[in-house]
Write an enzyme that holds these catalytic residues in place. Structure first.
Site, mmCIF file in Angstrom:
data_model
loop_
_atom_site.group_PDB
_atom_site.id
_atom_site.type_symbol
_atom_site.label_atom_id
_atom_site.label_comp_id
_atom_site.label_asym_id
_atom_site.label_seq_id
_atom_site.Cartn_x
_atom_site.Cartn_y
_atom_site.Cartn_z
ATOM 1 N N ASN A 15 7.110 5.272 0.729
ATOM 2 C CA ASN A 15 8.406 6.038 0.632
ATOM 3 C C ASN A 15 8.424 7.707 0.233
ATOM 4 O O ASN A 15 9.312 8.033 -0.373
ATOM 5 C CB ASN A 15 9.026 5.426 -0.680
ATOM 6 C CG ASN A 15 8.339 5.346 -1.923
ATOM 7 O OD1 ASN A 15 7.355 5.965 -2.073
ATOM 8 N ND2 ASN A 15 8.796 4.709 -2.931
ATOM 9 N N HIS A 18 6.781 10.991 -4.553
ATOM 10 C CA HIS A 18 6.759 10.667 -6.022
ATOM 11 C C HIS A 18 7.618 11.388 -6.751
ATOM 12 O O HIS A 18 7.482 12.586 -6.673
ATOM 13 C CB HIS A 18 5.465 10.168 -6.595
ATOM 14 C CG HIS A 18 5.484 10.182 -8.195
ATOM 15 N ND1 HIS A 18 5.383 9.009 -8.754
ATOM 16 C CD2 HIS A 18 5.272 11.156 -9.244
ATOM 17 C CE1 HIS A 18 5.502 9.310 -10.042
ATOM 18 N NE2 HIS A 18 5.474 10.411 -10.327
ATOM 19 N N LYS A 44 3.772 11.925 -0.461
ATOM 20 C CA LYS A 44 2.797 11.037 -0.322
ATOM 21 C C LYS A 44 2.002 11.177 1.071
ATOM 22 O O LYS A 44 2.830 11.770 1.960
ATOM 23 C CB LYS A 44 3.456 9.551 -0.481
ATOM 24 C CG LYS A 44 3.841 9.476 -1.899
ATOM 25 C CD LYS A 44 4.503 8.199 -2.332
ATOM 26 C CE LYS A 44 4.909 8.085 -3.792
ATOM 27 N NZ LYS A 44 5.420 6.478 -3.817
ATOM 28 N N GLU A 68 2.124 13.292 -16.457
ATOM 29 C CA GLU A 68 2.038 13.697 -15.188
ATOM 30 C C GLU A 68 1.482 14.978 -14.669
ATOM 31 O O GLU A 68 0.592 15.113 -13.941
ATOM 32 C CB GLU A 68 2.891 13.027 -14.131
ATOM 33 C CG GLU A 68 3.038 11.328 -14.356
ATOM 34 C CD GLU A 68 4.309 11.088 -13.282
ATOM 35 O OE1 GLU A 68 4.957 11.768 -12.844
ATOM 36 O OE2 GLU A 68 4.414 9.635 -13.623
ATOM 37 N N TYR A 127 -1.458 6.018 -11.574
ATOM 38 C CA TYR A 127 -0.364 4.788 -11.797
ATOM 39 C C TYR A 127 -0.692 3.909 -12.745
ATOM 40 O O TYR A 127 -0.209 2.785 -12.597
ATOM 41 C CB TYR A 127 -0.278 4.398 -10.288
ATOM 42 C CG TYR A 127 0.700 4.961 -9.561
ATOM 43 C CD1 TYR A 127 1.881 5.244 -9.722
ATOM 44 C CD2 TYR A 127 0.346 5.676 -8.133
ATOM 45 C CE1 TYR A 127 2.835 5.937 -8.868
ATOM 46 C CE2 TYR A 127 1.071 6.216 -7.324
ATOM 47 C CZ TYR A 127 2.511 6.417 -7.622
ATOM 48 O OH TYR A 127 3.397 6.971 -7.060
HETATM 49 P P1 IDP Z 1 9.646 4.912 -8.257
HETATM 50 O O1 IDP Z 1 8.584 5.793 -7.253
HETATM 51 O O2 IDP Z 1 11.020 5.196 -7.153
HETATM 52 O O3 IDP Z 1 9.634 5.859 -9.331
HETATM 53 P P2 IDP Z 1 8.323 2.850 -9.206
HETATM 54 O O4 IDP Z 1 8.898 1.544 -9.434
HETATM 55 O O5 IDP Z 1 7.660 3.638 -10.364
HETATM 56 O O6 IDP Z 1 9.299 3.672 -8.224
HETATM 57 O O7 IDP Z 1 7.001 2.311 -8.082
HETATM 58 C C1 IDP Z 1 5.966 3.203 -8.075
HETATM 59 C C2 IDP Z 1 5.564 3.233 -6.534
HETATM 60 O O8 IDP Z 1 5.091 1.895 -6.122
HETATM 61 C C3 IDP Z 1 6.702 3.334 -5.510
HETATM 62 O O9 IDP Z 1 7.329 4.788 -5.345
HETATM 63 C C4 IDP Z 1 6.188 2.585 -4.427
HETATM 64 O O10 IDP Z 1 5.320 3.733 -3.613
HETATM 65 C C5 IDP Z 1 5.640 1.505 -4.903
HETATM 66 N N1 IDP Z 1 6.296 0.283 -5.038
HETATM 67 C C6 IDP Z 1 7.315 -0.134 -5.812
HETATM 68 N N2 IDP Z 1 7.726 -1.248 -5.803
HETATM 69 C C7 IDP Z 1 7.057 -1.754 -4.799
HETATM 70 C C8 IDP Z 1 7.030 -3.019 -4.340
HETATM 71 O O11 IDP Z 1 7.751 -3.978 -4.708
HETATM 72 N N3 IDP Z 1 6.081 -3.146 -3.235
HETATM 73 C C9 IDP Z 1 5.153 -2.453 -2.807
HETATM 74 N N4 IDP Z 1 5.193 -1.153 -3.354
HETATM 75 C C10 IDP Z 1 6.231 -0.728 -4.293
HETATM 76 MG MG MG Z 2 8.118 5.440 -11.044
#
Ligand code: IDP
Ligand code: MG
Length: 137
Positions: A113, A116, A10, A127, A50
């Site tokens: 974070n 992905h 990312k 994807e 997304y």
């Molecule tokens: P993942 O990437 O661990 O699978 P997901 O729940 O699929 O997590 O969420 C997709 C992406 O959305 C996350 O990697 C993160 O960048 C963002 N995200 C998830 N939860 C939050 C939140 O509570 N606040 C802001 N961004 C979030």
């Molecule tokens: Mg996810």
């Protein structure tokens, strides 16, 4: 079982010059890049990717952030690639990610974070086809 998964390095991790470290971790774990490209996603591409999250409160922020700078998109192939990659990544919130994971090392916040990774067979197929339509059989 040999399988494929989609990974994205990312914008925050690209800005921190962590591309090399992250790809080294994939290779050491036996999930090898078979396709890779670097680009800056448009907002609408990030929204399409997304789409599964479009009802979530963070959808607009997430898709703006994903379009905020270059990303590296990879297809990784290896034994249990989907779970192997999820284990390497660590928890979504870097503060909760296990020591030694990519997100513990490079994640800045629950949104920024670092990486992905596809979370299941069906999402991996969607994807991979989204970014590399030529690979989907
Ligand atoms: P993942 O990437 O661990 O699978 P997901 O729940 O699929 O997590 O969420 C997709 C992406 O959305 C996350 O990697 C993160 O960048 C963002 N995200 C998830 N939860 C939050 C939140 O509570 N606040 C802001 N961004 C979030
Ligand atoms: Mg996810």
């Amino acid at each position: 079982m040999k399988e494929r998964t989609l990974a994205i390095i990312k914008p925050d991790a690209v800005k921190k010059h962590a591309i090399g470290d992250i790809i080294r971790r994939y290779e050491e774990a036996g999930i090898h890049p078979i396709a890779l490209k670097m680009s800056t996603l448009s907002k609408s591409t990030a929204e399409g990717f997304y789409a599964v999250h479009k009802e979530r409160p963070f959808y607009n922020d997430l898709t703006s952030y994903m379009a905020s700078g270059p990303v590296v998109v990879l297809v990784l192939e290896g034994e249990n690639a989907i779970k192997t990659n999820r284990d390497l990544m660590g928890a979504t919130d870097p503060k909760k990610a296990e020591a030694g994971t990519i997100r513990a090392a490079h994640g800045a916040s629950i949104e920024e974070n670092a990486v992905h990774g596809s979370d299941a067979t069906e999402t991996a197929q969607f994807e991979i086809g989204f970014f590399f339509p030529e690979l989907n059989s």
